[in-house]
Write an enzyme that holds these catalytic residues in place. Structure first.
Site, short mmCIF file in Angstrom:
data_model
loop_
_atom_site.label_atom_id
_atom_site.label_comp_id
_atom_site.label_asym_id
_atom_site.label_seq_id
_atom_site.Cartn_x
_atom_site.Cartn_y
_atom_site.Cartn_z
CE1 TYR A 1 -2.88 3.16 0.55
CE2 TYR A 1 -3.41 2.39 2.75
CZ TYR A 1 -3.56 3.31 1.74
OH TYR A 1 -4.40 4.39 1.92
CE LYS B 1 -5.90 2.46 -1.65
NZ LYS B 1 -6.73 2.65 -0.45
#
Lengths: 304, 304, 304, 304
Positions: free
Chosen positions: D138, D166
Site C-alpha cells: 500500500y 494499491k
C-alpha cells in the site's frame, strides 16, 4: 469562435543548436526544423523550456522565432514562446511574432517570484486583452507560479484571445478538471500536455495533443503514439507510451534539464550537443560515456 | 586576502521607484538612495530580489546600477546584482559594474531550471574565474537552485574572487554549517543573511550582516537591531528583532513579493508604490485599505 | 501559575535497548537511565521520536515509562510521551503516567493524517481539558501535522494544563514567533527545541532548553553547550554547537532515523544497537564499517 | 502463479460506524457491509486509510476484520489492512486474518518515520517471507514512506506471497512504470489505484481496479465507471469520472480526511457521521450547513 480545438497533435518544443562559440547556429536550426517537419510533427514550439528561452537574450529569442517561422514557411503552425521581462516587453514580442505569422504565442506563468492565483490571473488577463495574436497559457508548476483550474476558467470565460493551455505537470486529475471546467463554454480551447511520460492517458481523458521534449529526439515515437491513440489502437498506444517514457526518462536524467535533450538532438544529427551553461570537469569527463549510453538507447529503438 | 570579512552591516536591497508609465523614476531613485544612506544603511544592493531584477530589461538593470552608484558617490559600498541570461551576458554586466566602482557583484544561483549541485558549482566557478570584480553568491532556495554547503566550500577554496554569500533561506543550521566550512580557510568571506525574521540569531552564530527588504521600509529598525547585537545588548536586540519581524511579516504578506515593500517605500515617501505586474480589479479595490493598515503599523513604530 | 518556565535544560529523548529477540531489555534501559543522569541530563524523555514510540505496543510504551520513572526515582523530571491511537487511549495513558509521578506528558501532534489547524487545536484543547497531568505540545512537522503559532497561542491562553512546547522544526523565526506570542501571557511556558543543530541560537532567542537525540550519544556535549550558553561564554558555545552538529549529522545520516542513535547508545555501552525494523542484506553488510566510522567520531570527541 | 491478476474491480475502503460513545457500532457496520455488497462492490477493504486504522487499538482493528469477514461471509473477497506497530505484531495480525479467510492483507508502507528505499524494501521483504496469507503493498506517499518502482519490482521478483499494490498517489506515470516493471514477470499481480479522481485513466493504462473512499459514499458511480471503462464505453466513462471526481472533491474537502467520507456514509444511512477526533466549537457549528451541502450533491446525483 470555432467549435473545434485550434491545435491538435504533436508540437515540438525544440532545442536551439549553438556553434562552437555558443552563438545560435542558424544553419543547423534550419536543418533541424526541416527534419522535424519531415518526421511529421504537427507544429513547432520555439522558446519553450526545452528551448532554454531564459538563457537567450531578448534579441536572440526574436531571432529564433524569425528563423523557425521563415524555415517552416507555413508548412506547420508555430506556437512561439513570448514571455519577456514584463508585460510591456511581452506584448511587444507578441506583436513581433504576430507579424511573423505564428499561429499563437505561448506565455509561461510568471516565474522566479511565486505569484498567488490573483496575480497570475491579472497577468494573463492583461495579455489576453492586448495581444494581437492568439495566446496559449503555459503551466509548469515545477518551474513557475502554478495556474490553478479556476484561474484558467476565468481567463477562458473572459478572454477570447486565450485559446488553450499547455500543462507540464503530468497531473491527470488536474487536466481532467481543466477540461471539465473549460471545454463546455470554450470548445475551441486546446489542451496540450507537456509531460512526455503520460501522453497516452492524457489523450484518453481529452487532451488534444502534446508538446514534448522527447519529440525533438524521437518524433517518430511521439507521432506514432499520437496516431495509435487517435486510431483507437490502445494496446499499440500503451506499448508506444512505454517506449516514449524510456526515452524521456533517459534524456531527462542525463543532465540538468534540458541538456540531455540537446545531446539527443546532436545524436540525431543536429548541433554539437553543447548548451550555454558551463560544465565542471567531472561533468565533461562523464559526457562521452553518457552520449554512448544514450546513443545505444536510440539504436535499440531503431532511431540511429 | 584580508583576514576580516569584506562586508559587514546592513545592506539594503531596495525597490526601484517607477513613474506613472512604469518607467524607472530616476529622480525618486536618487532621493531614495540619499535617504537610505542618511538613515545609516551600510551598503546598497540594487538588482536584488526586492529590486525585481527579473522585471527589468538588461539595459534597465544597467541603468539602475549606474544611477545608484552615481548617487551614492562612494558614501557606502554597492553590491550590484549582476545575473543576466547566460554566462557571457553576466560577465559583461560584471565588467560594466566594475567600471562603475561597485564593491562587488551579487549573482543569484541559476533559476527557472533547477540545477543539481554540480551545475551550480560549474556556473559560479566560471564566474569566479573570469569576473573582474569581487563576487558574492546569492542563495535563495525558494526561488532558485539551492547552493549547498559543499558547493560554497569548493568555490571558496578555489576562487579568490568569490568573497561571500547572501543566504535568504532563514535556515540557521545551514548558515552555521556554511560558516564552519568556509571561515577557517577564508576569513575574508562575508556571510550575510537575507531573511529578516532571524537577523538577530544569524548575527549571534557569526553572520556579518544582513540584506533585508525590511531595510527599505524601516532602515532605522534593522540598523538599531544590528547595532544592539554588535554592542552585546541582547535583550534590546531580541525586542528589536520582534519589531523587525512584525514589519517584515506585514509587508511580505501584503501582496505578491516584493510589491508590499514597494508600498512600504511609497509610505516612507519614495515612488508611487506601483510595480510592473498588472493587478486585478479585486487587488486594486483592496489596496487603499491595505495601505492604511500598513501605514498604521509604521505609525506604531514611530516611522510615520 | 508560576512566573518561570517549568522545564529548563537538556532533556534526553533516549532509545530503548532491546534484547536479541527484540524485546525491551529492562536491565540495559535502567543502566542507561543511570548513566544519562550521571552525565548531567536535566530530564528524561521516554516515548519520544528517538524512542520509537510508534514501534512499541501500547503496553510496551507504558512499561517503558514505568521502568524509566522507577529507575530515575525522582532524580530528574520525566517528560513522558503519551500519544496513543485516539483521545480516550491518550488520556488513559496520561492518567497512568500521572500516577507514576512524571513531571508532564508530551503529546505529538496527530500524525499519519495531516490535520488542518482547527483539528490540531481541537485535539490538544480536549487533552488540555481532561489531562490529570501537565502537558507539553510536540511539534515535528516533518513527521506530523504542524502546530501553527496561532494554534499554540490559543492553547496557551485557554488551557492552564498545557505548559510548553517542544519544537523539532529547527525553524528559528517560528520559535521566535511562538515565544513572542505566548511568553507575555504565560511566563510559565517552556520552549524546548528538538533540533540538535541549532540549540545555541535557539537558546539565544529565548528557548529554555532542548530535547535532542544527540544527548543520548553525547550528553557531555549538549550539557556543556547549554552551560556555556547560559554562562554567556558565547565563543565556547559556538564551538560546542559545531561539535554537536557534527555528531548529530553523522548519527542522523547513518541510517533511517533513529537507528543511528541506537548505534550511538550501543557505542556508549548500552544495548546491542539493533532496532525493530528489518534490515536488508546490504544494510547488514554495511553496518560494521558504519559502526567503526561512528566510533571514530566519538573517539575524536574523547567520548570513547 | 496464475497468469491473471488476483484482484479486479472496485474494492471499498470503508469507514467504521461508531456509536454515541465512540465505540465500534457493529450492527451498523454489518448493515453497511451488506449494503456495499448489494451495491456491487467487488471487495471490501477494512482498516484502510479511510477506515482510520491508526485511530483504533490493535484489538479493535482485529474486531473490525472479524465483523466484516463474518458479515461478508465469502460473498466478496476481503483485503484486510494489517499494519501494526512492528513486524512481529504485523505478522501476528496476518496470521489472524488468514484464519478469518481474507483474500489478502494490505500493508501500508512504514509511516511517521520516513524510510529510505532500502528500509522499505527490507520491511516488506520480511513480511513477504513470513506472511501466511497473500500480501498487497500500500503506497500512499502523502502519509507514508514512498514505495519506489524499483522497490516494488524487487519485491515482486523475490516474494511470491506479494501479489499486488494499491497506489494512492494519483500519479499516472508512476503507475505506468510500475506496470511496465512488474507485469511481464508477474502477470498475477494486481495494480489498484486509490486516487478517486483518476480511476478512468488508471484503468486505461492497465490498472485492474480501484480502492476508493468514494465507493463508500457512491458505490453506484464507481462501479458504473469501472463497468463502462471495461466495456469500452469511453465517453460514458469520461462523464462518470467527472461525476466521481465531483463527489470525491467535495467529501475530501469537507473536513480533515477521512471525516467527510464518514459524513457521506451517514448520509447514505450508516452511522452517525461522527469520528474519534475531537472537533472545535467552530467545526461543530459549521457541520449542519456542511452536511446539507453534501446531501444536496448526493441528491443531484440521484443518490438520496
Amino acid at each position: 469562435m470555432k467549435d473545434e480545438p485550434r491545435f491538435r497533435g504533436i508540437f515540438c518544443p525544440h532545442v536551439v543548436p549553438l556553434d562552437a562559440d555558443g552563438a545560435i547556429d542558424e544553419a543547423e536550426l534550419r536543418r533541424y526544423v526541416d527534419w522535424l517537419i519531415e518526421r511529421g510533427v504537427d507544429g513547432l514550439y520555439p522558446n519553450g523550456s526545452t528551448g532554454e528561452f531564459t538563457r537567450f537574450t531578448a534579441a536572440e529569442r526574436r531571432r529564433i522565432v524569425e528563423v523557425v517561422a521563415d524555415q517552416a514557411a507555413g508548412r506547420v503552425p508555430i506556437l512561439a514562446g513570448a514571455a519577456e521581462a514584463n508585460l510591456r516587453e511581452t506584448l511587444a514580442a507578441c506583436e513581433h511574432y504576430a507579424k511573423l505569422g505564428v499561429a499563437a504565442v505561448a506565455i509561461v506563468s510568471p516565474y522566479y517570484y511565486k505569484l498567488g492565483a490573483e496575480g497570475v490571473y491579472a497577468y494573463f488577463a492583461e495579455i489576453g486583452r492586448h495581444s494581437p495574436v492568439d495566446v496559449t497559457l503555459y503551466n509548469i508548476p515545477m518551474f513557475a507560479s502554478p495556474i490553478e483550474v479556476d484561474t484558467a476558467r476565468r481567463l477562458a470565460e473572459e478572454c477570447d484571445r486565450i485559446v488553450g493551455i499547455k500543462d507540464s505537470s503530468g497531473d491527470l486529475p488536474f487536466m481532467m478538471r481543466l477540461i471539465d471546467a473549460i471545454r463546455p463554454s470554450r470548445p475551441d480551447w486546446s489542451f496540450l500536455t507537456g509531460w512526455d511520460a503520460c501522453l497516452f492517458p492524457m489523450l484518453q481523458v481529452g487532451c488534444d495533443g502534446g508538446t514534448h521534449a522527447s519529440s525533438g529526439v524521437a518524433p517518430e515515437l511521439t507521432r506514432a503514439l499520437y496516431g495509435a491513440t487517435r486510431a483507437g489502437q490502445l494496446d499499440e498506444a500503451r506499448a508506444l507510451q512505454h517506449r516514449v517514457a524510456r526515452i524521456f526518462d533517459a534524456f531527462f536524467a542525463a543532465a540538468d534539464f534540458p541538456d540531455g535533450f540537446r545531446i539527443g538532438a546532436a545524436l540525431r544529427g543536429f548541433g554539437n550537443g553543447r548548451g550555454r551553461m558551463p560544465r565542471s570537469a567531472s561533468q565533461r569527463d562523464a559526457e562521452p560515456a553518457l552520449r554512448a549510453q544514450l546513443a545505444e538507447l536510440l539504436r535499440q529503438e531503431g532511431l540511429l
